[in-house]
Design an enzyme around this catalytic site. Structure first.
Site, PDB file in Angstrom:
ATOM      1  CE  LYS A  39     -39.024  23.425  50.608  1.00 23.63           C
ATOM      2  NZ  LYS A  39     -40.413  23.696  50.911  1.00 23.63           N
ATOM      3  NE  ARG A 137     -46.830  26.507  53.777  1.00 29.82           N
ATOM      4  CZ  ARG A 137     -45.968  26.149  52.825  1.00 29.82           C
ATOM      5  NH1 ARG A 137     -46.279  25.211  51.964  1.00 29.82           N
ATOM      6  NH2 ARG A 137     -44.783  26.726  52.733  1.00 29.82           N
ATOM      7  CE1 TYR A 271     -47.388  -8.483  42.472  1.00 34.70           C
ATOM      8  CE2 TYR A 271     -46.527  -6.246  42.667  1.00 34.70           C
ATOM      9  CZ  TYR A 271     -46.440  -7.606  42.960  1.00 34.70           C
ATOM     10  OH  TYR A 271     -45.421  -8.068  43.732  1.00 34.70           O
ATOM     11  CG  MET A 319     -41.727  -1.710  47.030  1.00 32.55           C
ATOM     12  SD  MET A 319     -41.618  -2.705  48.522  1.00 32.55           S
ATOM     13  CE  MET A 319     -43.317  -2.805  49.028  1.00 32.55           C
TER      14      MET A 319
HETATM   15  C1  LIG Z   1     -40.845  28.968  52.753  1.00 31.25           C
HETATM   16  C2  LIG Z   1     -40.344  28.556  51.415  1.00 31.25           C
HETATM   17  N1  LIG Z   1     -39.589  29.402  50.700  1.00 31.25           N
HETATM   18  C3  LIG Z   1     -39.121  29.075  49.476  1.00 31.25           C
HETATM   19  C4  LIG Z   1     -39.410  27.848  48.918  1.00 31.25           C
HETATM   20  C5  LIG Z   1     -38.871  27.538  47.544  1.00 31.25           C
HETATM   21  O1  LIG Z   1     -39.938  27.423  46.629  1.00 31.25           O
HETATM   22  P1  LIG Z   1     -39.613  27.088  45.104  1.00 31.25           P
HETATM   23  O2  LIG Z   1     -39.141  25.678  45.088  1.00 31.25           O
HETATM   24  O3  LIG Z   1     -40.914  27.264  44.406  1.00 31.25           O
HETATM   25  O4  LIG Z   1     -38.579  28.043  44.680  1.00 31.25           O
HETATM   26  C6  LIG Z   1     -40.206  26.946  49.625  1.00 31.25           C
HETATM   27  C7  LIG Z   1     -40.562  25.651  49.029  1.00 31.25           C
HETATM   28  O5  LIG Z   1     -41.657  25.192  49.046  1.00 31.25           O
HETATM   29  C8  LIG Z   1     -40.684  27.306  50.912  1.00 31.25           C
HETATM   30  O6  LIG Z   1     -41.424  26.455  51.631  1.00 31.25           O
END
Ligand SMILES: Cc1ncc(COP(=O)(O)O)c(C=O)c1O
Length: 407
Positions: A39, A137, A271, A319
């Protein structure tokens, strides 16, 4: 100077390190499959090249947050199992079903939407039910689980979906011994047992992220979902460095020094003049800033290796640039400034920047901006890697990893 070195800034991504990390994690979770979490553009490393490299090293699953991230993997020609877990009402369920992507369902609204999309597509959805075992969550609360399981089973019987997974996520796996870890495992086992008693036959049960993969063997179940450790960063720095876990950082962030100049004593720098030279000195201009993901919060604290010495950001990170006091040294313009990397050349690490910015290394690598080109090393696995991985993939196959995607 080669073309890469002449770039203003670059994030070098060592895919051999990523493959090696995946293999280490596979060994740590022997008997489970591995989901490579890619992701947020592979935590800033580039989702597609990292996904391919992880697959080569035996990752049988890929994980994304958003459906769009999953579609981008498919569009790049990546097949096999992909799961995405962050959905909002009106999301592209039908596209996900048609692309053979596993979707996560945490509540009744999502179940209703995925069933409607499956009806419209004329195809069953691959659905993984997410339990909130204590993170608070996403995920279904234990009290609402019976309804979700009952309705999902009804939809499975009518051919609209297949319940492929039962899963959850830890709150404090990076704090080994935290009481919530055992408590979440208990709740998870209870929720899985309930669903299985009702007739769910999941392909995969999973709860472990990187820290759990490395420190809680009882959490491995059928699959571990590793993100940060795969990128070679320690998920629990107080427990060990990447090397202590057998991991190697994948990203090196470097820039070309843009200007070296003399400055007199008492000269304010950047700055707000939060840094003032104490003597006649040399200043070096590093042409990356907070727009590139260098945290402004590390102003006056962030470390950078230039000419064999670790310097500290002088004054504010701006920046697009920051300044370091070179204390009389005169590296040439174009010299390499390494903000972070594996650390074995004496350069700082992403963890050092995390400490300088009061954050976690996850945020340091993930925020590296789109303006910084990713430059890939070792894009092709060497033949020895391939042989080692073939064994892992065979083992995963024996565990029921499945081959191609069911579309
Ligand atoms: C649902 C879920 N699974 C797995 C992971 C992977 O976590 P990590 O990077 O600590 O291995 C994440 C990352 O935040 C996550 O949101």
């Amino acid at each position: 100077m080669n073309e890469t070195a002449s770039l203003r800034a670059r994030a070098e991504i060592d895919l051999a390190a990523l493959r090696a990390n995946v293999r280490i994690l596979r060994e740590r979770a022997a008997g489970a499959q591995l989901m490579a979490v890619v992701k947020s553009d592979g935590y800033g490393h580039g989702a597609v090249p990292c996904a391919r490299a992880a697959r080569e090293a035996g990752a049988t699953w890929l994980g994304t947050a958003t459906p769009q991230e999953a579609f981008a993997l498919r569009a790049a020609g990546i097949d096999g199992r992909i799961m995405c877990w962050l959905w909002t009402p009106g999301g592209p369920w039908r596209e996900a079903i048609e692309a053979g992507i596993d979707v996560s369902v945490s509540g009744m609204w999502a179940l209703r939407e995925v069933v409607a999309a499956a009806e419209a597509a004329g195809l069953p959805a691959r659905v993984q039910l997410k339990a909130d075992t204590g993170l608070g969550r996403n995920g279904c609360q234990p009290a609402d689980w019976p309804e979700l399981v009952t309705e999902a089973l009804a939809a499975e019987r009518s051919g609209h979906l297949r319940i492929t997974g039962l899963w959850s996520h830890f709150a404090c796996a990076d704090e080994p011994g935290h009481p919530s870890i055992a408590a979440q495992l208990d709740v998870y086992r209870t929720m899985v047992a309930y669903a299985e008693k009702e007739g769910v036959e999941p392909e995969v049960r999973h709860i472990a992220n990187s820290p759990a993969t490395l420190t809680v063997p009882a959490s491995h179940f059928d699959l571990v979902r590793t993100g940060i450790a795969m990128y070679g960063i320690s998920p629990a720095p107080e427990l060990g460095t990447p090397a202590d876990f057998g991991l190697r950082p994948v990203m090196t962030l470097a820039a070309s020094v843009a200007l070296v100049k003399d400055a007199p004593a008492g000269h304010g720098v950047s700055y707000g003049h939060h840094y003032t030279t104490t003597a006649g000195t040399t200043l070096g201009l590093v042409p990356v800033g907070y727009a590139d993901g260098v945290p402004r919060h590390a102003s006056g604290r962030g470390p950078v290796l230039i000419g064999g010495k670790v310097r500290t950001v002088a004054g504010r990170v701006a920046m697009d640039q920051f300044v370091v006091d070179l204390h009389g040294d005169r590296p040439e313009e174009g010299a390499e400034a390494v903000l972070f990397g594996p650390g074995d050349r004496g350069e700082p690490t992403a963890q050092d920047w995390a400490e300088a910015a009061d954050t976690i290394a996850y945020e340091i690598v993930t925020r590296i901006g789109a303006r910084v080109p990713r430059v890939y090393a070792h894009e092709t696995a060497d033949p020895a890697d391939r042989t080692r991985t073939a064994g892992l993939v065979e083992a995963a196959g024996a565990l029921g990893a499945g081959g191609g995607v069911e579309r």
